[in-house]
Design an enzyme around this catalytic site. Structure first.
Site, PDB file in Angstrom:
ATOM      1  N   HIS A 112       5.607   1.508   5.690  1.00 50.55           N
ATOM      2  CA  HIS A 112       5.764   1.136   4.275  1.00 50.55           C
ATOM      3  C   HIS A 112       6.018  -0.128   3.979  1.00 50.55           C
ATOM      4  CE1 HIS A 112       7.438   2.281   0.251  1.00 50.55           C
ATOM      5  NE2 HIS A 112       6.784   3.406   0.400  1.00 50.55           N
ATOM      6  N   ASP A 188      13.825   2.289   9.731  1.00 52.18           N
ATOM      7  CA  ASP A 188      13.553   2.835   8.261  1.00 52.18           C
ATOM      8  C   ASP A 188      13.406   4.362   8.346  1.00 52.18           C
ATOM      9  OD1 ASP A 188      12.435   3.862   5.983  1.00 52.18           O
ATOM     10  OD2 ASP A 188      10.601   2.211   5.952  1.00 52.18           O
ATOM     11  N   GLN A 191      11.822   8.909   5.750  1.00 52.60           N
ATOM     12  CA  GLN A 191      10.833  10.128   6.103  1.00 52.60           C
ATOM     13  C   GLN A 191      11.742  10.735   7.049  1.00 52.60           C
ATOM     14  OE1 GLN A 191       8.679  11.100   4.007  1.00 52.60           O
ATOM     15  NE2 GLN A 191       8.255   9.180   2.984  1.00 52.60           N
ATOM     16  N   LYS A 214      15.104  11.632  -1.305  1.00 53.83           N
ATOM     17  CA  LYS A 214      13.951  12.228  -0.581  1.00 53.83           C
ATOM     18  C   LYS A 214      14.618  13.431   0.094  1.00 53.83           C
ATOM     19  CE  LYS A 214      11.127   7.936   0.061  1.00 53.83           C
ATOM     20  NZ  LYS A 214       9.916   7.905  -0.697  1.00 53.83           N
ATOM     21  N   CYS A 351       1.439   3.178  -0.364  1.00 52.01           N
ATOM     22  CA  CYS A 351       2.443   1.958  -0.274  1.00 52.01           C
ATOM     23  C   CYS A 351       2.266   1.557   1.220  1.00 52.01           C
ATOM     24  CB  CYS A 351       3.954   2.257  -0.716  1.00 52.01           C
ATOM     25  SG  CYS A 351       3.995   2.324  -2.251  1.00 52.01           S
TER      26      CYS A 351
HETATM   27  C1  LIG Z   1       8.614   5.239   5.262  1.00 53.92           C
HETATM   28  C2  LIG Z   1       9.088   4.801   4.059  1.00 53.92           C
HETATM   29  N1  LIG Z   1       9.777   3.729   3.785  1.00 53.92           N
HETATM   30  C3  LIG Z   1      10.377   3.199   2.546  1.00 53.92           C
HETATM   31  C4  LIG Z   1       9.859   3.835   1.568  1.00 53.92           C
HETATM   32  C5  LIG Z   1      10.561   3.479   0.229  1.00 53.92           C
HETATM   33  O1  LIG Z   1      11.632   4.268  -0.389  1.00 53.92           O
HETATM   34  P1  LIG Z   1      12.508   4.187  -1.630  1.00 53.92           P
HETATM   35  O2  LIG Z   1      11.481   4.312  -2.583  1.00 53.92           O
HETATM   36  O3  LIG Z   1      13.743   4.835  -1.290  1.00 53.92           O
HETATM   37  O4  LIG Z   1      12.764   2.666  -1.555  1.00 53.92           O
HETATM   38  C6  LIG Z   1       9.377   5.047   1.557  1.00 53.92           C
HETATM   39  C7  LIG Z   1       9.067   5.794   0.382  1.00 53.92           C
HETATM   40  O5  LIG Z   1       8.223   6.561   0.192  1.00 53.92           O
HETATM   41  C8  LIG Z   1       9.017   5.445   2.934  1.00 53.92           C
HETATM   42  O6  LIG Z   1       7.949   6.638   2.963  1.00 53.92           O
END
Ligand SMILES: Cc1ncc(COP(=O)(O)O)c(C=O)c1O
Length: 392
Positions: A112, A188, A191, A214, A351
């Site tokens: 992302h 990260d 998900q 989430k 994204c």
């Molecule tokens: C894999 C991943 N990393 C980071 C993020 C960013 O998350 P946040 O909106 O909590 O900053 C997302 C959001 O969809 C994501 O799917």
């Protein structure tokens, strides 16, 4: 027992829509909303800053939420920090570590933007970055990461579960590899936390970033960062609440987690998150995982059987099902799903533009599932897609 009808009563909005955009953010159960309501109506005050009863009560609830979240992720409570979102958690690490020109970061092409741009920006400080390619199913081979290691590699930053493919990365092997080479690992967990059991200690990472909003079912504006050794990270912000003493020329930072939470935090959000995580614990994360996996499997199978539809990602997937209908832009598909049946899906680049472009695509439609989705809802998605496919 996993009683889906009872669960759905805790999410009133589900009476009106089919919500398959859980990868972006989830619905919050009434129990967590009520916990926030209690804060506002019964004891709202600031955290950690007052001797009076309300401030003490607020602080207790806020710190209880930390204890709950840390327990849930099996992370040290004192090194579990609340942030605004996953993005802020990752930026905190990227900005907080000490960098030297020539240092090197390894990340992947399934990231992302939030686990790519904070590292890319370090180029301004002379930091180099290698982006490792996944296979066609969005899985990154740890051996490819190993090949990318140089004697200047300082960080390996990898997503646990891809929001583009639903692929699950072998984070334990990747973190082991990092540790053996004296490299810091950043996972990260945007998900993964709440969809699958996450054990910070077992993963063995140095940093685990997660959203509250989430699969942990908390409110928007909440995020988490778990750290192995917070002493190597400078706080993103300093100010009130982050220090033990201040003169006109110097200051002493408080211990973790306070040093990372300067200013008034999102108190109601964190309290709501704490209750939401308890709710996830009540459902049982293993039960949630098996329920959501069944939905994802059914969706992938049903959609793949429709003429003109292509599914992406591995067969053994997290509850993320990306697909495209030949001849129709993903945004149009998403609009029709919404307008005809009020089915909410995400469409576009998610994204993760470099990864999607690498697949030769302009985007995908993404159905992502939560603990409250049903098999009947998935059937309706498949039926509606059959109807849409006939329009072409
Ligand atoms: C894999 C991943 N990393 C980071 C993020 C960013 O998350 P946040 O909106 O909590 O900053 C997302 C959001 O969809 C994501 O799917």
């Amino acid at each position: 027992m996993y009683d889906i009808e009872l669960i759905r009563e805790d999410f009133p909005v589900l009476k009106d829509v089919i919500y398959f955009d859980n990868g972006a953010t989830t619905q919050t159960p009434v129990q967590a909303v009520r916990a926030m309501e209690d804060y506002f109506f019964k004891y709202a005050a600031n955290h950690g800053r007052g001797a009076h009863g309300l401030a003490r009560q607020t602080t207790e609830h806020y710190e209880n939420a930390r204890e709950t979240v840390a327990r849930f992720l099996n992370a040290p409570e004192e090194n579990t920090v609340f942030t605004r979102n996953t993005t802020e958690s990752i930026n905190l690490v990227a900005q907080g570590l000490q960098w030297e020109k020539g240092d090197h970061v390894i990340t992947t092409l399934v990231e992302h933007h939030s686990n790519l741009l904070p590292w890319m920006r370090l180029r301004e400080q002379g930091v180099e970055m290698t982006v490792v390619e996944p296979d066609d199913y969005g899985i990154v081979d740890p051996a490819k990461i190993e090949e990318a290691i140089t004697n200047r590699t300082k960080v390996i930053a990898v997503t646990h579960i891809s929001n583009v493919f639903g692929s699950v990365q072998d984070v334990e092997s990747i973190c082991k590899l990092a540790g053996e080479n004296g490299i810091l690992s950043v996972i990260d967990g945007a998900q993964s936390a709440g969809h699958t059991p996450v054990d910070f200690e077992k993963i063995g990472c140095d940093f685990f970033a997660a959203p509250g909003h989430k699969a942990l079912l908390g409110p928007q504006g909440t995020g988490i960062l778990c750290m192995k050794d917070p002493s190597i990270v400078k706080p993103l912000n300093i100010g009130g609440g982050a220090v033990t003493s201040v003169t006109t020329t110097s200051y002493e930072l408080d211990r973790s987690p306070s040093r990372f939470e300067a200013g008034t935090p999102n108190i109601p959000g964190v309290i709501g998150l704490g209750r939401a995580v308890e709710y996830v614990e009540e459902l049982g994360v293993e039960n949630i995982e098996s329920h959501e996996k069944k939905l994802a499997k059914k969706a992938a199978k049903g959609l793949a059987a429709i003429d003109g539809i292509k599914i992406y990602g591995p067969e053994d997937r997290a509850p993320v099902v990306p697909f495209n209908l030949n001849g129709m832009h993903p945004h149009d598909v998403a609009l029709i799903l919404d307008e005809t049946r009020r089915i909410c899906v995400r469409s576009g680049y998610h994204c993760a533009m470099p990864g999607i472009v690498h697949m030769g695509l302009e985007g995908t439609v993404r159905a992502s599932f939560g603990p409250y989705n049903t098999s009947e809802e998935v059937e309706l998605l498949i039926e509606t897609m059959e109807e849409i496919a006939l329009l072409i």
